[in-house]
Design a protein around this motif. Structure first.
Motif, short mmCIF file in Angstrom:
data_model
loop_
_atom_site.label_atom_id
_atom_site.label_comp_id
_atom_site.label_asym_id
_atom_site.label_seq_id
_atom_site.Cartn_x
_atom_site.Cartn_y
_atom_site.Cartn_z
N ARG A 173 28.38 15.31 9.42
CA ARG A 173 26.99 15.71 9.65
C ARG A 173 26.71 15.95 11.13
NH1 ARG A 173 21.54 13.05 9.50
NH2 ARG A 173 22.57 11.05 9.90
N ARG A 177 26.12 19.64 13.10
CA ARG A 177 24.95 19.79 13.98
C ARG A 177 25.37 20.37 15.34
NH1 ARG A 177 19.91 17.03 13.76
NH2 ARG A 177 18.81 16.93 15.76
N ARG A 180 26.28 24.08 14.78
CA ARG A 180 25.12 24.88 14.40
C ARG A 180 24.18 25.12 15.58
NH1 ARG A 180 23.61 21.83 10.68
NH2 ARG A 180 21.85 20.76 11.65
N ARG A 181 24.11 24.16 16.49
CA ARG A 181 23.18 24.27 17.62
C ARG A 181 23.88 24.67 18.93
NH1 ARG A 181 18.25 20.86 17.06
NH2 ARG A 181 17.93 20.60 14.84
N SER A 219 22.12 19.58 20.97
CA SER A 219 22.02 19.03 19.62
C SER A 219 20.78 18.16 19.43
CB SER A 219 23.27 18.20 19.30
OG SER A 219 24.43 19.00 19.38
#
Length: 429
Positions: A173, A177, A180-181, A219
């Motif tokens: 997870r 993150r 994705r960021r 993040s």
């Protein structure tokens, strides 16, 4: 006899100081031409100065157009390169200009000292060629940073675990993150590695291993309420972040009401990083007065050095239930004779859901009488007003928060201290 020795040392110190100043003046006179030249040219537009030629062994390229267009320039004496000798951390102040918004102050970081960056180059070369020097562009493709190609779907824990504090115990997870960021790609928003170019993947992994501060800021961004400085972008090995304000240290002797407000904010930061709706616990492993700054307008306390942040995924801990996972963990007081000491176990931080580390770090290193910094002790809440000192509650709570005498005493003291500081802050406003 002792007085005679101290006098001799005092004279010797003055002579050495005078010699240093004289040498500096001579050096400046001999290098007047180069000094004038350094004030006239903008080195932040030069590829080699930015180490852009070392990419993808760099931190990103998202802000290169702004650098190359001359929108960033060093402030004042920051343009004089021989002064970098004293700037061990490689942190610079600059002006960033936008046509419609005017100029504002930003902070530029190389994320490491010159020696650390040179050692990074040597490690890359040795892994790739066995030699300390090489073509970094070619060498990067032969390192672990290039292991993940476009066929690999996800960045997984077994690949990067232990590379830095940020991923000492990563969950899927957390890594999703981070990807994705990731702000150094045009196609951000996806946790799939295939959406990153080869160079972008290598830059991401190198940053994660060398100094993950930019990834922490991306993040857990300030725009979403996290107490970190805002990440702006990178070019080569120069990262730009928003300038927050003066370091917390400059408020050491501020009026009492100001220090109370700052102390309350620090305890709120400790609470937010420990307990939040995302169930990520962000533990500060390096807590000192120069790692925080205060906004000049809103007076808000912000973390400006996020290199040593360990992130534990509480959801994962609850799912796997390691031994003693639900037993409250109390950090042990570290009574050392150095500045900013902390005692902790990364393994325990990664395996418990209830941990008092952030309260301990803030109380011991910033607020209580045990806090020492630059030869001064007493903490941010030193010398309280007579009525507060007479009441005695503040001193009791600070002592219990820093060095608890009762089991789970710090948890209770931290909660009561936050409430007491909030009350004091409201009373002095």
């Amino acid at each position: 006899m002792l007085r005679l020795v101290s006098l001799k040392f005092g004279r010797l110190y003055r002579y050495v100081k005078l010699l240093f100043v004289a040498s500096l003046l001579v050096f400046m006179l001999l290098n007047t031409h180069s000094l004038l030249a350094s004030f006239q040219r903008n080195e932040l537009t030069e590829r080699r100065f930015l180490s852009l030629n070392k990419c993808p062994a760099c931190f990103g390229t998202s802000w290169c157009r702004k650098f190359m267009n001359g929108q960033l320039s060093f402030e004042g004496w920051g343009r004089v390169r021989f002064l970098d000798f004293f700037n061990v951390k490689n942190v610079h102040f600059a002006q960033y200009g936008e046509p419609r918004e005017g100029s504002r102050r930003v902070v530029l970081k190389r994320l490491g000292s010159n020696q650390e960056l040179a050692e990074l180059d040597q490690r890359i070369c040795k892994r790739a060629t066995g030699r300390p020097r090489c073509d970094l562009l070619q060498a990067m493709h032969k390192t672990d940073f290039a292991r993940l190609n476009g066929d690999v779907r996800l960045l997984t824990p077994e690949v990067v675990e232990g590379w830095s504090d940020l991923v000492h115990c990563p969950s899927q997870r957390l890594l999703d993150r981070l990807v994705r960021r990731y702000a150094e790609t045009k196609d951000s928003g996806s946790f799939l590695l295939k959406n990153l170019k080869d160079t972008e993947r290598m830059q991401l992994l190198l940053t994660l291993a060398f100094n993950p501060e930019p990834l922490v800021l991306q993040s857990f961004p300030s725009d979403e309420g996290w107490p970190f400085a805002k990440y702006l972008g990178a070019c080569g090995r120069m990262v730009a972040v928003n300038y927050v304000g003066e370091e917390l240290w400059s408020f050491y002797n501020a009026p009492w009401e100001k220090r109370v407000d700052l102390a309350w904010q620090l305890m709120e930061i400790a609470e937010q990083l420990t307990n939040n709706d995302f169930e990520f616990a962000l533990y500060l492993l390096d807590v000192s007065f120069d790692n925080f700054a205060v906004g000049p307008r809103d007076g808000k306390v912000i973390i400006v050095d996020a290199e040593n942040v360990l992130v534990a995924d509480k959801k994962l801990i609850k799912q796997h239930k390691p031994e003693n996972w639900d037993v409250w963990y109390e950090s042990k007081f570290d009574d050392c004779d150095k500045e900013a000491c902390l005692s902790f176990s990364k393994e325990i931080l990664c395996s418990r859901t209830t941990v008092d580390h952030n309260y301990y770090a803030i109380c011991q290193n910033l607020l209580s009488r045990h806090a020492t910094w630059r030869g001064t002790s007493g903490g941010l809440l030193h010398d309280p007003p007579a009525e507060v000192a007479k009441d005695g509650l503040l001193g009791t709570l600070l002592d219990e928060c820093a060095n608890p005498k009762k089991r789970y005493g710090r948890f209770k003291a931290a909660k009561e201290l936050r409430e007491y500081l909030a009350q004091l802050s409201n009373n002095v406003r």
